[in-house]
Design a protein around this motif. Structure first.
Motif, PDB file in Angstrom:
ATOM      1  N   GLN A 102       7.399   3.503 -10.340  1.00 47.09           N
ATOM      2  CA  GLN A 102       6.642   3.404 -11.598  1.00 47.09           C
ATOM      3  C   GLN A 102       6.071   4.783 -11.869  1.00 47.09           C
ATOM      4  N   GLY A 103       6.740   5.562 -12.682  1.00 52.82           N
ATOM      5  CA  GLY A 103       6.251   6.914 -12.986  1.00 52.82           C
ATOM      6  C   GLY A 103       6.195   7.755 -11.734  1.00 52.82           C
ATOM      7  N   ASN A 104       4.993   8.174 -11.343  1.00 48.54           N
ATOM      8  CA  ASN A 104       4.847   9.020 -10.153  1.00 48.54           C
ATOM      9  C   ASN A 104       4.540   8.209  -8.890  1.00 48.54           C
ATOM     10  N   ILE A 105       4.681   6.884  -8.978  1.00 48.30           N
ATOM     11  CA  ILE A 105       4.359   6.020  -7.831  1.00 48.30           C
ATOM     12  C   ILE A 105       5.617   5.339  -7.298  1.00 48.30           C
ATOM     13  N   LEU A 106       5.822   5.456  -5.970  1.00 50.00           N
ATOM     14  CA  LEU A 106       6.923   4.765  -5.310  1.00 50.00           C
ATOM     15  C   LEU A 106       6.349   3.628  -4.482  1.00 50.00           C
ATOM     16  N   LYS A 107       6.857   2.428  -4.708  1.00 50.57           N
ATOM     17  CA  LYS A 107       6.430   1.284  -3.897  1.00 50.57           C
ATOM     18  C   LYS A 107       7.478   1.072  -2.821  1.00 50.57           C
ATOM     19  N   VAL A 108       7.044   1.168  -1.565  1.00 53.81           N
ATOM     20  CA  VAL A 108       7.986   1.105  -0.452  1.00 53.81           C
ATOM     21  C   VAL A 108       7.544   0.081   0.577  1.00 53.81           C
ATOM     22  N   LYS A 109       8.500  -0.332   1.402  1.00 54.09           N
ATOM     23  CA  LYS A 109       8.233  -1.324   2.447  1.00 54.09           C
ATOM     24  C   LYS A 109       8.677  -0.768   3.786  1.00 54.09           C
ATOM     25  N   GLY A 110       7.776  -0.824   4.780  1.00 52.35           N
ATOM     26  CA  GLY A 110       8.151  -0.436   6.140  1.00 52.35           C
ATOM     27  C   GLY A 110       7.744   0.968   6.536  1.00 52.35           C
ATOM     28  N   LEU A 111       6.872   1.588   5.777  1.00 50.09           N
ATOM     29  CA  LEU A 111       6.442   2.958   6.111  1.00 50.09           C
ATOM     30  C   LEU A 111       5.358   2.908   7.190  1.00 50.09           C
TER      31      LEU A 111
END
Lengths: 144, 144
Positions: A102-111
């Motif tokens: 979303q724009g400058n935001i990355l939504k990640v799983k498992g970091l």
């Protein structure tokens, strides 16, 4: 060789621990002047995140031998044969699922990074280049 | 965030290029005060090498959009969606086959770095943690 943060990790993990990070959801907030550099990243299902493990005590001389995952019952092995965060350059590397941009935001799983961790690079995960076929590991490694 | 080299790459590649590195043999000469930290690494078949891409022109502001692999016929995409070396922090990450360890020297195959490249970290490659199952990439990525 000087690094600059390109973004920061935001999640609910406030202290480093040996917990399982597989289901941890994080936001990577990237500097807004780099937003355009994230274009097309969401065409990949997985990304590689390099980050600075800022909560590791910075010791002038990290140990050269460690017990894997801090487990005293395991044999002491060379530091570079482990993923111990206490290493000469405290850079972490994780392969994570990219859920959404979303724009400058990355939504990640498992970091497996804590809240506030500086991010220093983001790369697309490319099977074949980043993976190894038939890779062999010793018995004292636990698959995470 | 300041890095220090833990070793250096020695191979026959004197200039960066888009060549295939799959069969390139390299020695990683690790600082002798870290020799013991390499113990047990050869129980792994593959390792991850982080290195400083010192031959990349250090531009104050890398481009935010690039053509993948410099190919003008491919659409321009976000920098972080590529492995372009010209990035805010010029850190390369390679997964390579570890052929042999001899004291402070690691003999590896497939490292896409040039002769003289400073090495900043070495990690064991752990399938499941470092690999992603069913990873998806866009059409403009060439498997290397």
């Amino acid at each position: 060789m000087v690094l600059r943060a390109i973004g920061v990790v935001r999640n609910e993990i406030k202290q480093p621990s040996m917990r399982d990070y597989e289901d941890v959801l994080s936001d990577i907030i990237v500097d807004t002047n780099l937003t355009e550099a994230l274009d097309n990243l969401d065409e990949f299902s997985h990304i590689i995140v390099l980050y600075w493990m800022h909560q590791v005590a910075s010791t002038a001389q990290p140990p050269t031998k460690v017990h894997p995952r801090g487990k005293q019952e395991l044999p002491s092995v060379g530091l570079f044969a482990t993923r111990s965060p206490n290493r000469p350059n405290p850079i972490g590397k994780a392969t994570v699922r990219l859920l959404e941009r979303q724009g400058n935001i990355l939504k990640v799983k498992g970091l497996d990074a804590t809240d506030g961790t500086p991010v220093i690079d983001i790369k697309p995960y490319i099977p074949g280049y980043d993976s190894a076929t038939g890779a062999k590991v010793p018995w004292w490694v636990s698959k995470r």
